[in-house]
Write an enzyme that holds these catalytic residues in place. Structure first.
Site, PDB file in Angstrom:
ATOM      1  N   HIS A  13       0.830  -1.198   0.000  1.00 48.89           N
ATOM      2  CA  HIS A  13       0.000   0.000   0.000  1.00 48.89           C
ATOM      3  C   HIS A  13       0.870   1.256   0.000  1.00 48.89           C
ATOM      4  CE1 HIS A  13       0.804   1.257   4.109  1.00 48.89           C
ATOM      5  NE2 HIS A  13       0.630   0.006   4.492  1.00 48.89           N
ATOM      6  N   GLU A  69      -2.625  -6.546   7.526  1.00 50.73           N
ATOM      7  CA  GLU A  69      -1.305  -6.346   8.117  1.00 50.73           C
ATOM      8  C   GLU A  69      -1.250  -7.059   9.460  1.00 50.73           C
ATOM      9  OE1 GLU A  69       1.727  -6.185   8.182  1.00 50.73           O
ATOM     10  OE2 GLU A  69       2.398  -4.129   7.917  1.00 50.73           O
TER      11      GLU A  69
END
Length: 183
Positions: A13, A69
């Protein structure tokens, strides 16, 4: 005649305020910075023309919760330097996080993603975050999750996992490529 071997592309990201400050960002949903948005568009341009049999986590693709994550638990939003004041020898890839995930738990999620990606006939694109993708690369190679500490990743980077001669020989084809990223 040689068989065409699939590639699993990994996209990290883009930049957020916390990636700039170094704060652990596991489950907190933060907007991209302006530069992060520009770099995300540049990553999109870089991938234009590449055909994927499956994409995981993009808005128009299949969402895979295993690509979240690392759950940093009590360390969410904290800086490594602050954690080291309390635990001087702490290492994420060895110790995990209190109230969050251990390296083994993250490795188990990564193993599920690897299994799903390998089941796809054709190239795959996975969008996720830095620490998780580092563990994913370690598990792709068949090494322990803690070996992810050796694979540094920049925001909006592109990496690629694949095979050398056949499907039994996993390799890293490309790592932390940021040629498309604005510095």
């Amino acid at each position: 005649m040689s068989e065409v071997l699939p590639i699993v592309y990994l996209a990290r990201h883009g930049e957020t305020a916390w990636t700039l400050s170094g704060q652990h960002t596991g489950l907190t949903d933060l907007p991209l910075t302006e530069r992060g948005e520009r770099n995300a568009r540049r990553l999109e341009e870089r991938l234009r023309g590449v055909t994927f049999a499956k994409v995981f986590t993009s808005p128009l693709a299949e969402i895979d919760r295993d690509l979240l994550e690392w759950n940093y638990g009590e360390y969410e939003g904290r800086l490594t330097t602050d954690i080291h004041r309390e635990r001087p020898d702490w290492q994420l890839f060895r110790d995990g996080c209190p109230g969050g995930e251990s390296p083994k738990e993250v490795g188990t999620r990564a193993d599920r993603v690897v299994k799903r990606a390998r089941a796809v006939e054709g190239d795959v694109l996975l969008f996720s975050s830095g620490h998780f993708l580092r563990v994913l690369a370690a598990r792709w190679l068949g090494v322990e999750p803690g070996a992810g500490r050796f694979f540094l990743l920049s925001t909006a980077s592109l990496s690629a996992l694949g095979y050398e001669h056949n499907l039994s020989e996993p390799v890293i084809r490309l790592w932390d490529d940021t040629r498309h990223v604005e510095s």
